[in-house]
Design an enzyme around this catalytic site. Structure first.
Site, PDB file in Angstrom:
ATOM      1  N   GLU A 146      25.137  41.421  30.100  1.00  0.00           N
ATOM      2  CA  GLU A 146      25.427  41.457  28.338  1.00  0.00           C
ATOM      3  C   GLU A 146      24.213  40.700  26.551  1.00  0.00           C
ATOM      4  O   GLU A 146      24.550  40.127  26.121  1.00  0.00           O
ATOM      5  CB  GLU A 146      26.394  39.518  28.475  1.00  0.00           C
ATOM      6  CG  GLU A 146      27.459  39.857  29.601  1.00  0.00           C
ATOM      7  CD  GLU A 146      28.614  38.579  29.738  1.00  0.00           C
ATOM      8  OE1 GLU A 146      27.965  38.253  29.430  1.00  0.00           O
ATOM      9  OE2 GLU A 146      29.451  39.100  29.914  1.00  0.00           O
ATOM     10  N   ASN A 190      25.003  46.290  32.287  1.00  0.00           N
ATOM     11  CA  ASN A 190      26.907  45.536  32.281  1.00  0.00           C
ATOM     12  C   ASN A 190      26.899  44.902  31.297  1.00  0.00           C
ATOM     13  O   ASN A 190      26.014  43.820  31.098  1.00  0.00           O
ATOM     14  CB  ASN A 190      26.350  44.940  33.815  1.00  0.00           C
ATOM     15  CG  ASN A 190      27.861  44.225  34.503  1.00  0.00           C
ATOM     16  OD1 ASN A 190      28.465  45.130  34.342  1.00  0.00           O
ATOM     17  ND2 ASN A 190      27.660  42.996  34.274  1.00  0.00           N
ATOM     18  N   HIS A 227      36.772  43.478  31.885  1.00  0.00           N
ATOM     19  CA  HIS A 227      37.695  42.356  31.542  1.00  0.00           C
ATOM     20  C   HIS A 227      38.840  42.592  30.659  1.00  0.00           C
ATOM     21  O   HIS A 227      38.552  42.222  29.301  1.00  0.00           O
ATOM     22  CB  HIS A 227      37.452  40.889  31.309  1.00  0.00           C
ATOM     23  CG  HIS A 227      36.213  40.592  32.330  1.00  0.00           C
ATOM     24  ND1 HIS A 227      36.571  39.859  33.430  1.00  0.00           N
ATOM     25  CD2 HIS A 227      34.759  40.610  32.180  1.00  0.00           C
ATOM     26  CE1 HIS A 227      35.580  39.728  34.089  1.00  0.00           C
ATOM     27  NE2 HIS A 227      34.894  40.268  33.515  1.00  0.00           N
ATOM     28  N   ASP A 255      39.630  42.789  35.668  1.00  0.00           N
ATOM     29  CA  ASP A 255      40.250  42.309  35.967  1.00  0.00           C
ATOM     30  C   ASP A 255      41.161  42.273  35.052  1.00  0.00           C
ATOM     31  O   ASP A 255      41.252  42.649  33.785  1.00  0.00           O
ATOM     32  CB  ASP A 255      40.391  41.111  36.181  1.00  0.00           C
ATOM     33  CG  ASP A 255      39.527  40.256  35.427  1.00  0.00           C
ATOM     34  OD1 ASP A 255      39.304  40.296  34.404  1.00  0.00           O
ATOM     35  OD2 ASP A 255      38.829  38.939  35.367  1.00  0.00           O
TER      36      ASP A 255
END
Ligand code: XIL
Length: 329
Positions: A146, A190, A227, A255
């Site tokens: 991030e 990531n 996400h 998710d």
């Protein structure tokens, strides 16, 4: 091989064309893995562990490998929770994703007031300490997590202790240190909100990977956290554009908020996008059951609070079974 051995061997492989009945076995048919995030604190829940063992062939510790957990005090490494997950995963032959070495969140306060050179030393020492402890056991590491800013111009990084003290070059420094610490682990960048092929944040990460490849900075994979409520319509194109740079793509924290057929459909599109691209190496969902999800209010996972399979589970299984085998990257 004795009779028992033959029976075991037959039971553990699925003949070509037959549908597999678990997520991991279905993914394996096209040379991929299907993983889940696991929290060591829930490993006393026998249904949780049984579902993990039955359905998944890869794992990412949800919090246990983060800096605040592994080096809460300078130079004192603690691996209790992470070791629990790793040894269970190893004894079940699962792939392990290491998450994460350099991030702005979940870091201990002792990092806050270091000088530039001291922070650089601390970063390399942390990478060596954690990667060294797990050397040879980790399939892929999220080396940097991030780092890019939301809503900024292409290439803008989030302001953090890393950018403030080390400058934008901290990402490259971290990857170089990581390659030296465990040359056999795949090294991933990531992030979230890099799912849309044309978003500024995606373009920034794309340009970085391209630059790293051109200059020989070690990087092997891009992790799309994923996400979301819906994959963007160009999600497959996005996976393909990263793959074309010569890195694997991994869907690392999937998710999808929602329920019923809408949620099932979104999950199906994610799986279809990954399985359409040979270098999309595998998918990890960010937990097993809605009740333990970090965003449980969105009921974003494949099993409900009682570990019943949801419609989303069935659509993922079917999509994995429908995938044509790809050469393993
Ligand atoms: C989350 C965990 O799921 C929570 O338990 C924790 O409280 C906060 O972090 N991006 C990441 C993950 O890279 O590490 C985050 O995990 C979710 C967002």
């Amino acid at each position: 091989m004795g009779v028992l051995g033959v029976v075991t061997a037959l039971a553990s492989t699925t003949p070509a064309g037959a549908a597999a009945s678990t997520l991991g076995a279905a993914a394996a048919q096209s040379g991929r893995y299907f993983g889940t995030a696991i929290a060591a604190g829930h490993m006393n829940d026998s249904t949780y562990v049984a579902t993990w063992d039955r359905e998944f062939n890869a794992v990412t510790p949800e919090n246990e490998m983060k800096w605040d957990a592994t080096e809460p005090n300078r130079g004192q490494f603690t691996f209790g929770g992470a070791d629990q997950i790793v040894s269970h995963a190893q004894s079940h032959g699962m792939k392990i994703r290491g998450h994460t070495l350099v991030w702005h969140a979940q870091i201990p306060s002792w990092l806050n007031n270091l000088s530039t050179s001291d922070l650089r030393t601390a970063m390399v020492n942390h990478i060596n300490g954690v990667m060294g402890h797990y050397k040879g056991k980790i399939y892929a590491w999220d080396v940097v997590n991030e780092a890019f800013a939301d809503g900024g111009s292409v290439g803008s990084l989030r302001s953090s202790i890393w950018t403030q003290k080390l400058g934008n070059g901290f990402i490259e420094e971290a990857f170089r240190a990581a390659r030296a610490a465990d040359p056999n682990a795949k090294l991933c960048y990531n992030d979230y909100n890099i799912d849309d092929a044309n978003a500024n944040k995606t373009r920034g990460v794309y340009n970085m990977v391209k630059d790293f490849k051109a200059r020989g900075v070690p990087i092997d994979c891009v992790g799309l956290q994923s996400h979301f409520g819906n994959p963007p319509s160009n999600y497959q194109q996005n996976i393909a554009q990263f793959a074309a740079l010569g890195v694997d793509v991994q869907i690392t924290e999937l998710d999808v908020g929602g329920s019923g057929s809408t949620q099932a459909d979104a999950y199906r599109r994610v799986v279809e996008a990954c399985t359409a691209v040979p270098r999309c190496a595998g998918i990890t969902v960010w937990g097993i059951t809605d009740k333990y999800s970090w965003r449980s209010g969105d009921t974003p996972l494949l099993f409900d609070g009682n570990f019943n399979k949801k419609a989303a589970y069935t659509s993922v299984l079917n999509a994995l079974n429908a995938a044509t085998p790809n050469p393993t990257p």
